[in-house]
Scaffold this motif. Structure first.
Motif, short mmCIF file in Angstrom:
data_model
loop_
_atom_site.label_atom_id
_atom_site.label_comp_id
_atom_site.label_asym_id
_atom_site.label_seq_id
_atom_site.Cartn_x
_atom_site.Cartn_y
_atom_site.Cartn_z
N LEU A 127 0.74 27.97 48.39
CA LEU A 127 0.79 28.88 47.25
C LEU A 127 0.56 28.22 45.89
O LEU A 127 -0.29 28.68 45.13
N PRO A 128 1.31 27.16 45.53
CA PRO A 128 1.10 26.58 44.19
C PRO A 128 -0.31 26.03 43.98
O PRO A 128 -0.86 26.14 42.88
N ILE A 129 -0.90 25.46 45.03
CA ILE A 129 -2.25 24.92 44.88
C ILE A 129 -3.26 26.05 44.74
O ILE A 129 -4.18 25.98 43.91
N PHE A 130 -3.11 27.09 45.54
CA PHE A 130 -4.01 28.24 45.47
C PHE A 130 -3.95 28.90 44.09
O PHE A 130 -4.99 29.15 43.47
N GLU A 131 -2.76 29.19 43.61
CA GLU A 131 -2.62 29.87 42.32
C GLU A 131 -3.11 29.01 41.17
O GLU A 131 -3.73 29.51 40.23
N ASN A 132 -2.88 27.71 41.25
CA ASN A 132 -3.36 26.84 40.17
C ASN A 132 -4.88 26.68 40.22
O ASN A 132 -5.52 26.52 39.18
N THR A 133 -5.45 26.72 41.42
CA THR A 133 -6.91 26.68 41.53
C THR A 133 -7.51 27.91 40.86
O THR A 133 -8.48 27.81 40.08
N LEU A 134 -6.95 29.08 41.15
CA LEU A 134 -7.43 30.31 40.51
C LEU A 134 -7.27 30.24 39.00
O LEU A 134 -8.19 30.57 38.24
N ALA A 135 -6.09 29.79 38.55
CA ALA A 135 -5.84 29.72 37.11
C ALA A 135 -6.80 28.75 36.43
O ALA A 135 -7.33 29.03 35.35
N GLY A 136 -7.02 27.60 37.07
CA GLY A 136 -7.91 26.60 36.49
C GLY A 136 -9.35 27.10 36.38
O GLY A 136 -10.02 26.90 35.36
N LEU A 137 -9.84 27.76 37.43
CA LEU A 137 -11.21 28.26 37.42
C LEU A 137 -11.37 29.41 36.43
O LEU A 137 -12.42 29.55 35.79
N ARG A 138 -10.34 30.23 36.30
CA ARG A 138 -10.44 31.38 35.40
C ARG A 138 -10.37 30.99 33.93
O ARG A 138 -10.80 31.76 33.06
N GLN A 139 -9.80 29.81 33.64
CA GLN A 139 -9.68 29.43 32.24
C GLN A 139 -10.90 28.67 31.72
O GLN A 139 -10.93 28.28 30.55
N PRO A 141 -14.07 28.35 29.90
CA PRO A 141 -14.64 29.25 28.88
C PRO A 141 -15.96 29.87 29.32
O PRO A 141 -16.81 29.19 29.91
N ALA A 142 -16.11 31.15 29.03
CA ALA A 142 -17.35 31.85 29.38
C ALA A 142 -18.55 31.23 28.69
O ALA A 142 -19.65 31.18 29.25
N ALA A 143 -18.33 30.72 27.48
CA ALA A 143 -19.43 30.11 26.74
C ALA A 143 -19.96 28.87 27.46
O ALA A 143 -21.17 28.60 27.45
N VAL A 144 -19.06 28.13 28.09
CA VAL A 144 -19.47 26.94 28.83
C VAL A 144 -20.30 27.34 30.04
O VAL A 144 -21.34 26.71 30.34
N LEU A 145 -19.88 28.39 30.73
CA LEU A 145 -20.63 28.86 31.89
C LEU A 145 -22.00 29.40 31.48
O LEU A 145 -23.00 29.16 32.16
N ASP A 146 -22.04 30.12 30.35
CA ASP A 146 -23.32 30.63 29.86
C ASP A 146 -24.26 29.49 29.51
O ASP A 146 -25.47 29.55 29.79
N SER A 147 -23.70 28.43 28.92
CA SER A 147 -24.50 27.27 28.58
C SER A 147 -25.05 26.60 29.84
O SER A 147 -26.21 26.17 29.87
N LEU A 166 -13.50 20.91 34.93
CA LEU A 166 -12.67 21.50 33.87
C LEU A 166 -11.36 22.06 34.41
O LEU A 166 -10.34 22.07 33.72
N ALA A 167 -11.39 22.53 35.65
CA ALA A 167 -10.18 23.09 36.25
C ALA A 167 -9.30 22.04 36.90
O ALA A 167 -8.15 22.33 37.27
N LEU A 168 -9.80 20.82 37.05
CA LEU A 168 -9.09 19.78 37.81
C LEU A 168 -7.67 19.51 37.33
O LEU A 168 -6.77 19.39 38.18
N PRO A 169 -7.39 19.41 36.02
CA PRO A 169 -6.01 19.15 35.62
C PRO A 169 -5.03 20.22 36.11
O PRO A 169 -3.92 19.91 36.53
N VAL A 170 -5.44 21.48 36.04
CA VAL A 170 -4.56 22.56 36.48
C VAL A 170 -4.39 22.52 38.00
O VAL A 170 -3.29 22.73 38.52
N ILE A 171 -5.47 22.22 38.73
CA ILE A 171 -5.38 22.11 40.19
C ILE A 171 -4.45 20.97 40.57
O ILE A 171 -3.60 21.10 41.46
#
Length: 246
Positions: A127-139, A141-147, A166-171
């Motif tokens: 659970l904690p790894i799954f939820e943090n993976t989701l949180a990290g990927l969702r945070q 920035p859209a601008a970075v993905l657009d770039s 970018l999500a690695l610290p949260v994961i």
């Protein structure tokens, strides 16, 4: 900072000395015994029990990380978004059923020993790894993905080269929490004949020997603190690397 580092090094040295030569510490634990009971646990090597304990945690945590991160990535993609409720239900199984209950259910299926402990720790760590993976990927920035899209990166390239770094610290924060909890939880594995530090604690509880209980508890606690600090350092390095790319 230097004081904290010195304290960590002192803990490492003290733990290593105790595991390598526990008899040196007999005068420390002797006052906790009664009726001539042994002050140091000698039915098995404390070093070997610690290695077995950490080995079980490492295997379960690695498996939980692979599955939880994989599920987190899958449901964060458009093709897997509809499976988010199902994935959450799966990873919540370990939190719904306490590890003791999982052990009781697993023993008839896989027998006594390390296997049921691995199953319990694996389910409990998802659970904690799954939820943090989701949180990290969702945070991310859209601008970075657009770039990244503007640079012509494919979906897989964006995931590997942009989103996951970018999500690695949260994961890693989720992995750290999962591993530290598993180190303590793994002690119950000794109730089903798994090798580990729980063997020392249970021997102390059944014989009324406080020295054994304290030895097992201290090794588990100090090991958890040291591993927590190591994973936290890795998390901070990942954050620094993310900041340098921003």
């Amino acid at each position: 900072m230097r004081v904290a580092t010195a304290l960590r090094l002192a803990l490492v040295a003290l733990l290593a000395a105790f595991l390598a030569a526990p008899d040196w510490f007999e005068p420390v634990f002797a006052p906790l015994t009664e009726n001539g009971a042994p002050a140091i646990y000698r039915q098995a090597s404390l070093l070997q029990l610690t290695i077995a304990h950490l080995g079980t945690v490492a295997v379960a945590s690695l498996a939980a990380t692979v599955v939880a991160v994989g599920l987190g990535i899958f449901v964060s993609r458009p093709a897997g978004a509809d499976f988010l409720p199902l994935s959450r239900a799966i990873v919540n199984v370990g939190q719904t059923f306490p590890p003791v209950a999982v052990l009781a259910l697993a023993v008839p299926a896989v027998g006594f020993g390390t296997a049921p402990t691995l199953i319990a720790l694996f389910l409990y760590g998802l659970l904690p790894i799954f939820e943090n993976t989701l949180a990290g990927l969702r945070q991310v920035p859209a601008a970075v993905l657009d770039s990244a899209r503007g640079m012509g990166l494919t979906g897989r390239q964006r995931l590997v080269e942009v989103e996951l770094p970018l999500a690695l610290p949260v994961i890693l924060a989720g992995v750290r929490y999962s591993v530290v909890v598993s180190i303590g939880t793994a002690t119950i594995g000794s109730t089903v004949a798994a090798r580990g530090l729980g063997e020392v604690i249970i021997a102390g509880l059944t014989s009324g020997n406080t020295a054994f209980v304290l030895q097992g508890g201290l090794v588990v606690g100090v090991t958890a603190v040291l591993i927590h600090d190591g994973l936290l350092a890795a998390e901070r390095r990942a954050m620094a690397a993310r900041a340098s790319k921003a």
